[in-house]
Scaffold this motif. Structure first.
Motif, PDB file in Angstrom:
ATOM      1  N   LEU A  17     -29.885  11.850 -16.999  1.00  0.00           N
ATOM      2  CA  LEU A  17     -30.158  10.481 -17.164  1.00  0.00           C
ATOM      3  C   LEU A  17     -28.921   9.734 -16.063  1.00  0.00           C
TER       4      LEU A  17
ATOM      5  N   SER B 165     -41.623   1.547 -13.642  1.00  0.00           N
ATOM      6  CA  SER B 165     -40.513   1.684 -14.847  1.00  0.00           C
ATOM      7  C   SER B 165     -41.304   2.171 -15.966  1.00  0.00           C
TER       8      SER B 165
ATOM      9  N   ASP C  52     -33.871  -2.141 -19.699  1.00  0.00           N
ATOM     10  CA  ASP C  52     -34.329  -1.175 -20.921  1.00  0.00           C
ATOM     11  C   ASP C  52     -35.362  -0.154 -20.562  1.00  0.00           C
ATOM     12  N   ARG C  53     -35.556   0.256 -19.537  1.00  0.00           N
ATOM     13  CA  ARG C  53     -36.734   0.941 -19.050  1.00  0.00           C
ATOM     14  C   ARG C  53     -36.065   2.260 -17.981  1.00  0.00           C
ATOM     15  N   TYR C  54     -36.782   2.916 -17.451  1.00  0.00           N
ATOM     16  CA  TYR C  54     -36.370   4.106 -16.719  1.00  0.00           C
ATOM     17  C   TYR C  54     -37.292   4.376 -15.462  1.00  0.00           C
TER      18      TYR C  54
ATOM     19  N   ILE D 124     -26.923   6.687 -14.986  1.00  0.00           N
ATOM     20  CA  ILE D 124     -26.795   5.384 -15.483  1.00  0.00           C
ATOM     21  C   ILE D 124     -25.648   4.489 -14.794  1.00  0.00           C
TER      22      ILE D 124
ATOM     23  N   LYS E 171     -31.471   4.377 -15.088  1.00  0.00           N
ATOM     24  CA  LYS E 171     -31.786   3.398 -16.015  1.00  0.00           C
ATOM     25  C   LYS E 171     -32.197   1.944 -15.155  1.00  0.00           C
TER      26      LYS E 171
ATOM     27  N   TRP F 285     -38.782   4.851 -22.623  1.00  0.00           N
ATOM     28  CA  TRP F 285     -37.869   5.972 -23.100  1.00  0.00           C
ATOM     29  C   TRP F 285     -38.955   7.169 -23.628  1.00  0.00           C
TER      30      TRP F 285
END
Length: 284
Positions: free
Chosen positions: A184, A172, A157-159, A186, A154, A175
């Motif tokens: 995921l 980045s 707010d992106r990945y 985190i 994470k 979702w």
């Protein structure tokens, strides 16, 4: 009249010197004819071989002249570049970072594609290798081979992708572009912590890795790790011992049932998850 003595003459004997001479002459002619035929055949073979060699030299020279003419002409300059095999990278940025210019010769990148591959791999951790292909004389296609994605970390707010070599992807992603089958990660703020947990994750059996939905890097204790499994259970363990204890997971799960907390940190026990824990771990 007195009788005269008649001497008998053998015609063959008298003619034999002549006949022998004729035979010798015929044999000599035949030998000469054979030698002449042999020399003539050898001459033809040599002439044919010479013609073939000259033809080969002319063909190679012609190809070389055509190739050289093409190389020095504008037709050999890069007209376009197409990116294949990296859907999450921005093609224009990849081309810009490749260093390819319109004035460059296409075959320079074919013959030295290793340097191009290394340059892009240094810029993009996702890129493992690049193969260059030429189409329509002066159009380049860069076939990019990406490193396997182990999971996602994470980033606000992106990945970002977590790659098989432990590095983090350059982009980045929203979702919608995240592979939902990958776990995921985190709560990881330090690369060292992620490296340790990633090493532990990779040590799990393949069938269990495929069932992990989430790994938390924010446990209550330093050596603790929390896993959320796709079956709705939560596993708590110690990063130093969970590798050996995870083999008991299926047996404990069969007794514990769904939505259970399976604690393998010290010993092994299970209990149902509370409503608060379900909400915290995103289990519904």
């Amino acid at each position: 009249m007195p009788n005269k003595k008649v001497t008998k003459i053998d015609p063959r004997k008298e003619l034999s010197p002549y006949l022998n001479h004729q035979n010798n002459q015929n044999r000599n002619r035949k030998k000469h004819s054979k030698v002449s035929a042999s020399l003539s055949g050898l001459h033809i073979e040599r002439r044919n071989a010479l013609i073939k060699r000259l033809g080969s030299i002319l063909a190679v020279s012609g190809i070389a002249i055509i190739g050289l003419g093409y190389y020095v002409s504008p037709l050999a300059n890069v007209d376009s570049v197409q990116i294949k095999g990296a859907p999450d990278l921005i093609p224009k940025q990849v081309v810009a970072n490749s260093g390819i210019k319109a004035s460059d010769k296409v075959f320079d990148y074919v013959f030295h594609q290793h340097h191009l591959s290394k340059r892009l791999a240094n810029k993009y951790p996702e890129i493992k290798n690049v193969q260059v292909k030429v189409v329509h004389l002066n159009n380049l296609i860069l076939n990019i081979q990406e490193r396997p994605t182990v999971g996602y970390i994470k980033d606000g707010d992106r990945y970002r992708k977590i790659l098989a070599n432990g590095k983090i992807g350059s982009r980045s992603l929203p979702w919608s572009k995240v592979d939902q089958q990958k776990p995921l990660f985190i709560g990881y703020n330090k690369q060292v912590s992620l490296t340790d947990d990633l090493k532990l994750f990779n040590s799990f059996p393949a069938d269990f890795r495929e069932e992990v939905k989430l790994l938390s890097g924010s446990p209550t204790r330093k050596m603790q790790i929390i896993l959320v499994v796709k079956d709705g259970n939560v596993v708590i363990g110690n990063i130093n011992t969970l590798k050996d204890k995870i083999k008991y997971y299926n047996a404990i799960k069969a007794k514990a049932g769904k939505h259970s907390l399976i604690d393998l940190e010290v010993g092994a026990f299970s209990r149902p998850l509370t409503s608060k824990e379900k909400k915290a771990y995103g289990i519904s």
